[in-house]
Scaffold this motif. Structure first.
Motif, mmCIF file in Angstrom:
data_model
loop_
_atom_site.group_PDB
_atom_site.id
_atom_site.type_symbol
_atom_site.label_atom_id
_atom_site.label_comp_id
_atom_site.label_asym_id
_atom_site.label_seq_id
_atom_site.Cartn_x
_atom_site.Cartn_y
_atom_site.Cartn_z
ATOM 1 N N PHE A 178 30.070 28.206 41.063
ATOM 2 C CA PHE A 178 30.258 30.093 41.177
ATOM 3 C C PHE A 178 31.909 30.173 40.807
ATOM 4 O O PHE A 178 32.903 29.631 41.631
ATOM 5 C CB PHE A 178 30.440 30.167 42.992
ATOM 6 N N LYS A 179 31.945 31.321 40.337
ATOM 7 C CA LYS A 179 32.938 32.118 39.903
ATOM 8 C C LYS A 179 33.187 32.836 40.980
ATOM 9 O O LYS A 179 32.563 33.799 40.334
ATOM 10 C CB LYS A 179 33.018 32.125 38.821
ATOM 11 N N ALA A 180 33.927 33.245 41.887
ATOM 12 C CA ALA A 180 34.112 34.758 42.018
ATOM 13 C C ALA A 180 35.662 35.684 41.477
ATOM 14 O O ALA A 180 36.414 34.966 41.735
ATOM 15 C CB ALA A 180 33.893 35.247 43.412
ATOM 16 N N PHE A 181 35.156 36.565 41.397
ATOM 17 C CA PHE A 181 37.287 37.789 40.783
ATOM 18 C C PHE A 181 37.538 38.610 41.898
ATOM 19 O O PHE A 181 36.717 39.018 42.678
ATOM 20 C CB PHE A 181 36.652 38.356 39.481
ATOM 21 N N VAL A 182 38.702 37.582 42.252
ATOM 22 C CA VAL A 182 38.731 38.565 43.492
ATOM 23 C C VAL A 182 40.511 39.454 43.815
ATOM 24 O O VAL A 182 40.643 39.997 44.470
ATOM 25 C CB VAL A 182 40.254 37.303 44.777
ATOM 26 N N LEU A 183 40.703 39.595 42.426
ATOM 27 C CA LEU A 183 41.670 40.494 41.629
ATOM 28 C C LEU A 183 41.714 41.111 40.152
ATOM 29 O O LEU A 183 41.903 40.135 39.418
ATOM 30 C CB LEU A 183 43.371 39.984 42.697
ATOM 31 N N LYS A 184 41.906 42.522 40.052
ATOM 32 C CA LYS A 184 41.621 43.395 39.287
ATOM 33 C C LYS A 184 40.824 42.702 38.082
ATOM 34 O O LYS A 184 40.778 43.257 37.213
ATOM 35 C CB LYS A 184 43.271 43.366 38.430
ATOM 36 N N ASP A 185 39.354 41.877 38.942
ATOM 37 C CA ASP A 185 38.700 41.845 37.627
ATOM 38 C C ASP A 185 39.245 40.557 36.522
ATOM 39 O O ASP A 185 38.002 40.458 35.283
ATOM 40 C CB ASP A 185 37.961 42.878 37.194
ATOM 41 N N GLN A 186 40.128 39.706 36.678
ATOM 42 C CA GLN A 186 40.407 39.107 36.213
ATOM 43 C C GLN A 186 41.511 37.150 36.490
ATOM 44 O O GLN A 186 40.593 36.602 35.754
ATOM 45 C CB GLN A 186 41.706 39.337 35.525
ATOM 46 N N PHE A 187 41.055 37.995 37.616
ATOM 47 C CA PHE A 187 42.236 36.676 38.478
ATOM 48 C C PHE A 187 40.780 36.330 38.812
ATOM 49 O O PHE A 187 40.453 36.873 40.075
ATOM 50 C CB PHE A 187 42.844 36.615 39.341
ATOM 51 N N TYR A 188 40.678 34.995 39.340
ATOM 52 C CA TYR A 188 39.560 34.359 40.036
ATOM 53 C C TYR A 188 39.602 33.081 40.718
ATOM 54 O O TYR A 188 40.731 32.157 40.685
ATOM 55 C CB TYR A 188 38.056 34.195 38.635
ATOM 56 N N VAL A 189 38.362 32.595 41.431
ATOM 57 C CA VAL A 189 38.350 31.511 41.946
ATOM 58 C C VAL A 189 37.370 30.989 41.833
ATOM 59 O O VAL A 189 36.393 31.575 41.678
ATOM 60 C CB VAL A 189 38.423 31.162 43.747
ATOM 61 N N LEU A 190 37.126 29.183 41.617
ATOM 62 C CA LEU A 190 36.096 28.283 41.594
ATOM 63 C C LEU A 190 35.627 27.380 41.408
ATOM 64 O O LEU A 190 36.114 26.971 42.369
ATOM 65 C CB LEU A 190 35.839 28.541 39.868
ATOM 66 N N GLY A 191 34.653 27.420 41.930
ATOM 67 C CA GLY A 191 33.963 25.698 42.414
ATOM 68 C C GLY A 191 33.325 24.868 42.593
ATOM 69 O O GLY A 191 32.517 25.980 41.902
ATOM 70 N N GLU A 192 32.989 24.353 41.497
ATOM 71 C CA GLU A 192 32.408 23.728 41.068
ATOM 72 C C GLU A 192 31.771 21.881 41.649
ATOM 73 O O GLU A 192 32.653 21.277 42.403
ATOM 74 C CB GLU A 192 32.779 23.096 39.715
ATOM 75 N N LEU A 193 30.322 22.032 41.612
ATOM 76 C CA LEU A 193 29.387 20.248 41.794
ATOM 77 C C LEU A 193 29.196 20.016 40.577
ATOM 78 O O LEU A 193 28.428 20.753 40.013
ATOM 79 C CB LEU A 193 28.792 20.730 42.975
ATOM 80 N N GLY A 194 29.070 18.593 40.833
ATOM 81 C CA GLY A 194 28.211 17.851 39.132
ATOM 82 C C GLY A 194 28.731 16.390 39.639
ATOM 83 O O GLY A 194 28.670 15.809 40.589
#
Length: 173
Positions: free
Chosen positions: A103-119
């Motif tokens: 899941f990727k969430a853009f947190v600043l200006k629609d360009q900087f993001y946080v991402l979490g992955e499991l697998g």
């Protein structure tokens, strides 16, 4: 009479300025859709078992909105080792195929993001046959074509982890 002229002038100015500066904006919907990205990863393991890591990946991303996306990532990662075990034998490199959902969430200006992955990580080289749970939180920057990110990636059953840099090229499908 003078007061009436001033009131009419003020009322006229108010009405004129209200219609002159009013802007009409159309509501636009964000086009949900898929993106495909190809990346190169380089990393440094945070323990003493491996010296460095190199890999490549393919990421399919579905944009739910301008601020959120779902991801599926796979590829190949190799953990390199130039060390010897206690008996003096070379410790083998570990190559594996990661398969992650995120899941990727853009947190600043629609360009900087946080991402979490499991697998899962499926070992495929040098006689290793383990499969491990893996998880990786990260931060990054993405624009229309370029995606740069840094992530921590933990491989539970391989008993190692890494901090990795990903440089990728992506495009809309």
């Amino acid at each position: 009479m003078k007061k009436l002229q001033i009131i009419c002038l003020v009322a006229f100015a108010f009405l004129f300025s209200n219609t002159t500066f009013a802007q009409e904006t159309e509501a636009t919907n964000y086009d949900q859709g898929f993106r495909l990205g190809f990346g190169v990863n380089g990393g440094l393991p945070t323990d003493n078992d491996y010296d460095w890591a190199l890999g490549g990946d393919v990421r399919l991303q579905y944009d739910l909105s301008k601020k959120t996306s779902l991801t599926l990532t796979t590829g190949f990662t190799n953990l390199f080792n130039g060390k010897k075990d206690a008996a003096g034998n070379d410790i083998k490199d570990l190559g594996f195929i990661p398969a992650k959902a995120g899941f990727k969430a853009f947190v600043l200006k629609d360009q900087f993001y946080v991402l979490g992955e499991l697998g899962a990580g499926f070992a495929v080289t040098n006689g290793y046959n383990n499969t491990t749970f893996l998880w990786s939180p990260g931060i990054g920057y993405a624009n229309k074509y370029i995606d740069l990110s840094v992530r921590y990636e933990d491989y539970h059953d391989f008993r190692t982890n890494q901090v990795a840099l990903r440089v990728a090229y992506g495009f809309k499908l």
